[in-house]
Design a protein around this motif. Structure first.
Motif, PDB file in Angstrom:
ATOM      1  N   ALA A   3       0.838  -1.209   0.000  1.00  0.00           N
ATOM      2  CA  ALA A   3       0.000   0.000   0.000  1.00  0.00           C
ATOM      3  C   ALA A   3       0.867   1.250   0.000  1.00  0.00           C
ATOM      4  N   ALA A   4       1.972   1.213   0.752  1.00  0.00           N
ATOM      5  CA  ALA A   4       2.869   2.366   0.820  1.00  0.00           C
ATOM      6  C   ALA A   4       3.556   2.601  -0.521  1.00  0.00           C
ATOM      7  N   VAL A   5       3.955   1.525  -1.190  1.00  0.00           N
ATOM      8  CA  VAL A   5       4.615   1.650  -2.498  1.00  0.00           C
ATOM      9  C   VAL A   5       3.660   2.281  -3.512  1.00  0.00           C
ATOM     10  N   ILE A   6       2.419   1.849  -3.505  1.00  0.00           N
ATOM     11  CA  ILE A   6       1.426   2.410  -4.426  1.00  0.00           C
ATOM     12  C   ILE A   6       1.191   3.892  -4.135  1.00  0.00           C
ATOM     13  N   LYS A   7       1.012   4.217  -2.863  1.00  0.00           N
ATOM     14  CA  LYS A   7       0.748   5.602  -2.466  1.00  0.00           C
ATOM     15  C   LYS A   7       1.941   6.511  -2.744  1.00  0.00           C
ATOM     16  N   ASP A   8       3.130   6.072  -2.358  1.00  0.00           N
ATOM     17  CA  ASP A   8       4.318   6.922  -2.462  1.00  0.00           C
ATOM     18  C   ASP A   8       4.760   7.148  -3.898  1.00  0.00           C
ATOM     19  N   ASN A   9       4.549   6.163  -4.772  1.00  0.00           N
ATOM     20  CA  ASN A   9       5.090   6.251  -6.120  1.00  0.00           C
ATOM     21  C   ASN A   9       4.081   6.649  -7.186  1.00  0.00           C
ATOM     22  N   SER A  10       2.840   6.793  -6.820  1.00  0.00           N
ATOM     23  CA  SER A  10       1.833   7.280  -7.767  1.00  0.00           C
ATOM     24  C   SER A  10       1.901   8.802  -7.840  1.00  0.00           C
ATOM     25  N   THR A  11       1.804   9.309  -9.041  1.00  0.00           N
ATOM     26  CA  THR A  11       1.832  10.759  -9.249  1.00  0.00           C
ATOM     27  C   THR A  11       0.561  11.177  -9.986  1.00  0.00           C
ATOM     28  N   ALA A  12       0.492  12.438 -10.303  1.00  0.00           N
ATOM     29  CA  ALA A  12      -0.698  12.938 -11.012  1.00  0.00           C
ATOM     30  C   ALA A  12      -0.849  12.309 -12.389  1.00  0.00           C
ATOM     31  N   THR A  13       0.264  11.917 -12.983  1.00  0.00           N
ATOM     32  CA  THR A  13       0.228  11.363 -14.343  1.00  0.00           C
ATOM     33  C   THR A  13       0.598   9.880 -14.408  1.00  0.00           C
ATOM     34  N   TYR A  14       0.863   9.275 -13.248  1.00  0.00           N
ATOM     35  CA  TYR A  14       1.298   7.877 -13.238  1.00  0.00           C
ATOM     36  C   TYR A  14       0.733   7.187 -12.008  1.00  0.00           C
TER      37      TYR A  14
END
Length: 216
Positions: free
Chosen positions: A122-133
């Motif tokens: 969950a942390a990997v998804i949250k931390d590495n998601s951006t506005a365009t990715y």
């Protein structure tokens, strides 16, 4: 009686000479020779495979590091290493202080381990998601959510490095293409083409990232 004392004296002197010679040869000359050869032929490895940045030693290419903010949270401006759950749960060593190392030793169906992996995912998804990715759960490699056997692994998989590219670009105001090119330049293949796994050394990558951001 005198002959016996004389023989004893000669034996003691012979033993003392042997001790002195062996001490000098094995305790002084041999170590100096080995050290000298190592410094000339394998200078970097002999000194701990040190990595420097701006003229200062910042770590070893063989030992993983954490990249945290002052409040102890992951500093998302930098590429992040594998989790170090084994050490993180240890009251003696929580931040790669090299007092000891180790893994969790939890089985694959252990509820605590499953909880750790789900939390890390969950942390990997949250931390590495951006506005365009947006990171998908299916995109997350195993090393992003599990620690290594020692907890000190200095490298991550190329897939985990690629997954972090968009976040690094956003946090450091760089283009995605520029960060991806940096990652690609630091990808190492299998040793001799068949041993081990492809990898990216996190410390070396972050040193290169610092140099890149200083030029921007």
């Amino acid at each position: 009686m005198n002959n016996s004392l004389g023989n004893t004296g000669r034996l003691l002197w012979a033993g003392l000479r042997a001790l002195i010679v062996l001490t000098v040869v094995c305790g002084v000359l041999y170590p100096l020779a080995v050290t000298g050869v190592a410094q000339v032929a394998f200078h970097g490895k002999a000194n701990g495979s040190e990595i420097t940045s701006e003229g200062k030693v910042v770590g070893s290419s063989l030992i993983g590091q954490t990249y945290l903010t002052k409040d102890g949270k992951p500093d998302l401006a930098w590429f992040q290493p594998r989790p170090s759950n084994g050490l993180g749960e240890n009251s003696v060593n929580t931040q790669y202080k090299l007092i000891l190392s180790g893994a969790t030793n939890l089985s694959g169906d252990n509820k605590e381990l499953i909880k750790q992996v789900e939390s890390a995912k969950a942390a990997v998804i949250k931390d590495n998601s951006t506005a365009t990715y947006k990171v998908k759960a299916s995109d997350i490699p195993a090393d992003a959510v599990t620690s290594s056997g020692s907890g000190l692994d200095p490298a991550i998989s190329p897939e985990y490095a690629d997954l972090q590219v968009h976040r690094i670009a956003e946090r450091n105001h760089l283009s995605v293409a520029r960060v991806q090119k940096l990652v690609d330049a630091h990808k190492d293949g299998r040793a001799l083409g068949f041993m081990g796994e492809p990898r990216v050394n996190v410390l070396e990558l972050n040193v290169a990232l610092k140099q890149l951001t200083s030029k921007s």
